[in-house]
Design an enzyme around this catalytic site. Sequence first.
Site, PDB file in Angstrom:
ATOM      1  N   GLY A 115      -5.795  58.488 -82.770  1.00 33.92           N
ATOM      2  CA  GLY A 115      -5.405  57.104 -83.056  1.00 33.92           C
ATOM      3  C   GLY A 115      -6.356  56.113 -82.440  1.00 33.92           C
ATOM      4  O   GLY A 115      -7.240  56.461 -81.644  1.00 33.92           O
ATOM      5  N   GLN A 116      -6.153  54.846 -82.819  1.00 35.18           N
ATOM      6  CA  GLN A 116      -7.001  53.761 -82.346  1.00 35.18           C
ATOM      7  C   GLN A 116      -6.113  52.667 -81.776  1.00 35.18           C
ATOM      8  O   GLN A 116      -5.104  52.299 -82.387  1.00 35.18           O
ATOM      9  CB  GLN A 116      -7.834  53.200 -83.513  1.00 35.18           C
ATOM     10  CG  GLN A 116      -8.747  52.052 -83.143  1.00 35.18           C
ATOM     11  CD  GLN A 116     -10.000  52.520 -82.421  1.00 35.18           C
ATOM     12  OE1 GLN A 116     -10.556  53.573 -82.737  1.00 35.18           O
ATOM     13  NE2 GLN A 116     -10.444  51.743 -81.442  1.00 35.18           N
ATOM     14  N   GLY A 117      -6.460  52.168 -80.588  1.00 36.88           N
ATOM     15  CA  GLY A 117      -5.706  51.104 -79.947  1.00 36.88           C
ATOM     16  C   GLY A 117      -6.583  49.937 -79.590  1.00 36.88           C
ATOM     17  O   GLY A 117      -7.796  49.970 -79.801  1.00 36.88           O
TER      18      GLY A 117
ATOM     19  N   ASP B 183       4.990  46.468 -71.428  1.00 33.86           N
ATOM     20  CA  ASP B 183       4.592  46.737 -72.821  1.00 33.86           C
ATOM     21  C   ASP B 183       5.471  47.823 -73.436  1.00 33.86           C
ATOM     22  O   ASP B 183       4.995  48.741 -74.090  1.00 33.86           O
ATOM     23  CB  ASP B 183       3.120  47.131 -72.890  1.00 33.86           C
ATOM     24  CG  ASP B 183       2.513  46.843 -74.261  1.00 33.86           C
ATOM     25  OD1 ASP B 183       3.155  46.134 -75.057  1.00 33.86           O
ATOM     26  OD2 ASP B 183       1.416  47.346 -74.544  1.00 33.86           O
TER      27      ASP B 183
ATOM     28  N   VAL C 180      -8.029  57.352 -79.019  1.00 36.50           N
ATOM     29  CA  VAL C 180      -7.401  58.551 -78.455  1.00 36.50           C
ATOM     30  C   VAL C 180      -7.859  59.773 -79.244  1.00 36.50           C
ATOM     31  O   VAL C 180      -7.813  59.770 -80.481  1.00 36.50           O
ATOM     32  CB  VAL C 180      -5.864  58.440 -78.482  1.00 36.50           C
ATOM     33  CG1 VAL C 180      -5.230  59.676 -77.866  1.00 36.50           C
ATOM     34  CG2 VAL C 180      -5.420  57.174 -77.740  1.00 36.50           C
TER      35      VAL C 180
ATOM     36  N   LYS D 186      -7.870  59.268 -73.880  1.00 34.58           N
ATOM     37  CA  LYS D 186      -8.027  57.884 -74.307  1.00 34.58           C
ATOM     38  C   LYS D 186      -9.343  57.353 -73.743  1.00 34.58           C
ATOM     39  O   LYS D 186      -9.495  57.161 -72.546  1.00 34.58           O
ATOM     40  CB  LYS D 186      -6.849  57.054 -73.802  1.00 34.58           C
ATOM     41  CG  LYS D 186      -6.905  55.590 -74.193  1.00 34.58           C
ATOM     42  CD  LYS D 186      -5.670  54.866 -73.652  1.00 34.58           C
ATOM     43  CE  LYS D 186      -5.689  53.395 -74.010  1.00 34.58           C
ATOM     44  NZ  LYS D 186      -4.500  52.684 -73.456  1.00 34.58           N
TER      45      LYS D 186
END
Length: 636
Positions: free
Chosen positions: A330-332, A448, A337, A351
């Site tokens: 995934g992308q944050g 968060d 990640v 990450k």
Amino acid sequence: MFLPHPSELLRAAPQTSMERFTSGAHKFLTTMLFYSLFCLLLTVHLAGAVSILDDCHVRRCNHHEPAIRFPFRLQDQQPPHCGYPHPGFQLSCSENKQTLLKLPRSMKLLVKHIDYEAQRIDLYDPSRCLWRQLLDLNLSTFPFVDELKPAESYTLLECSSQDKALYEEYRVDCLSTSASQIIAFPSDGYAYYDNLLNCSMIHNFSGPISPNLFRFRLRWYKPDCGHCEAQGKGCRLKTNSTKDKTECFYIPKNRISARERLMITGIVLGSLILAMLVVAVGWRFYSEKKQKEGQLKIEKFLEDYRALKPSRYSYADIKRITNHFRDKLGQGGYGTVFKGTLSPDVLVAVKVLNNFKGNGEEFINEVGSMARIHHVNVTRLVGFCADGYDRALVYEYLPNESLEKFIFAAKDKDRSLGWERLRDIALGVAKGIEYLHQGCEQRILHFDIKPHNILLDHNFNPKISDFGLAKLCSKEQSAISMTTARGTMGYIAPEVLSRNFGNVSYKSDVYSFGMLLLEMVGGRKNIDVTVENTSQVYFPEWAYNCLDKGEELGIRIEDEEQRAIAKKLTIVGLWCIQWYPVDRPSTKEVVQMLEGDLDVLTMPSNPFASTGQTKMGATIPRKPVNRELPVIPEIE
């Protein structure tokens, strides 16, 4: 919740493994010993039973000799009840395996054939001198008769050898010598001879056997078993009878002899013992193998244990762990990640942080916060990388990814998670937040909490992740100072944006959790402008109004139990999103509300109404004021 120290595992685990295998081997060998003893006793019992049932089975001296059965019996091989109670029916085997008829005074005749249906027996004198065996023997009780002629009488005389020519016709050669001769006259004829002056009588003989023959056939009339033999049945003495009466009985076909049964029993027992020996040897090797595997497993666990403690990796290690960043998960906003492997049994999520963004605060927050955390509902930080400008965080790998993937499904798809599982996930997240607020040495505020940061393991157990915005503070203080707002819009507590609602504290995470609960119930973002009814754009307000009016929430619910779960999650969520921190429950109270009954829950004040009294009796929210709380600086 902390893992034990590795030294304690080294001291305890091998001993436990050894005791377990020793106990298992001892139980196994004891069971085998008793089982073998049981089989041995069973075999002895069967052998005894076989001997009782089959000791009268048909016997032979060898396979060429006549079959021996009732009324005859074989001496030393069959008990007396197997034959007719008369000495004439007792047979034996010679040294060269011939069948002998034994009579008193050691008279022995060979049996050549027995016809049981006609009740006839063929006898043979092996010495060819039957006179010698008949001397001084009374055959009046002999059970056999000649079927062609009645019993004959003879007189034996010893005469001088000078008259040899005179008595040639009656001479018994096998008894005569050079000095004298033995003659045998029929009892009804010797008186007609006058020249017997030189003779003396030796013996009178009367019986069914003609001494002048060495082969003859005799017959018996008692017991009468011919009719049984003609019907294909066996014959035996009648039970419970004082007289020597006989009866017929059915003979099973393909009957197994006693010897064959004993042989089969021996083979079965031998095979069983052999199989148990093989199993015993196999169990020994298996136990040793399992013990070695257990020891290796402990050693491997200790290596993995050391790997699970936050360790520092080089950037080269990060590339090796991720196989050169091959599998992207995934992308944050703060990085990408990737899936990685520490060992064949330990998977991780790596990450990689954007080194051009920020001044390293997120990296410090993440490592500083998660290095202190050991809880089932919080993601474990395995390690980190700080190699120049290259920074990365290594987490435990969770295969089901984030909660966001399940609750924000398309409308035309069924909800992937059931209401019972959603309830368990909500309770797990609440316990994780409670641990962060109360279980650590220093209170950790996440700032968060949202579906994207709730990861699910293979059993869908929730784990709180992404501590890049986290702050540490003392548990004795109730608020922290902040210079800028932090968090994700839609989940940020009002006091984080404006101090008019109060000071920032752990109640800010409670607000975010409340928004999370409402999104789990609605299966959608709390603000959704795509809905047809404008009153449903802001889901929390619409949900409150539905509950206040006693209306359904309009979500897919199948039964009353699911309806109760959805209502409980909604009420708890509404309590958590109260505008003022002091009106929100603590994380401990949130856990108690989720674990308790729906009946004890009350509706909170309506945070969305400006005036008026609600239907359920909730109070009108008060005018926003700045509620002062002791402010302390955040711990960097």
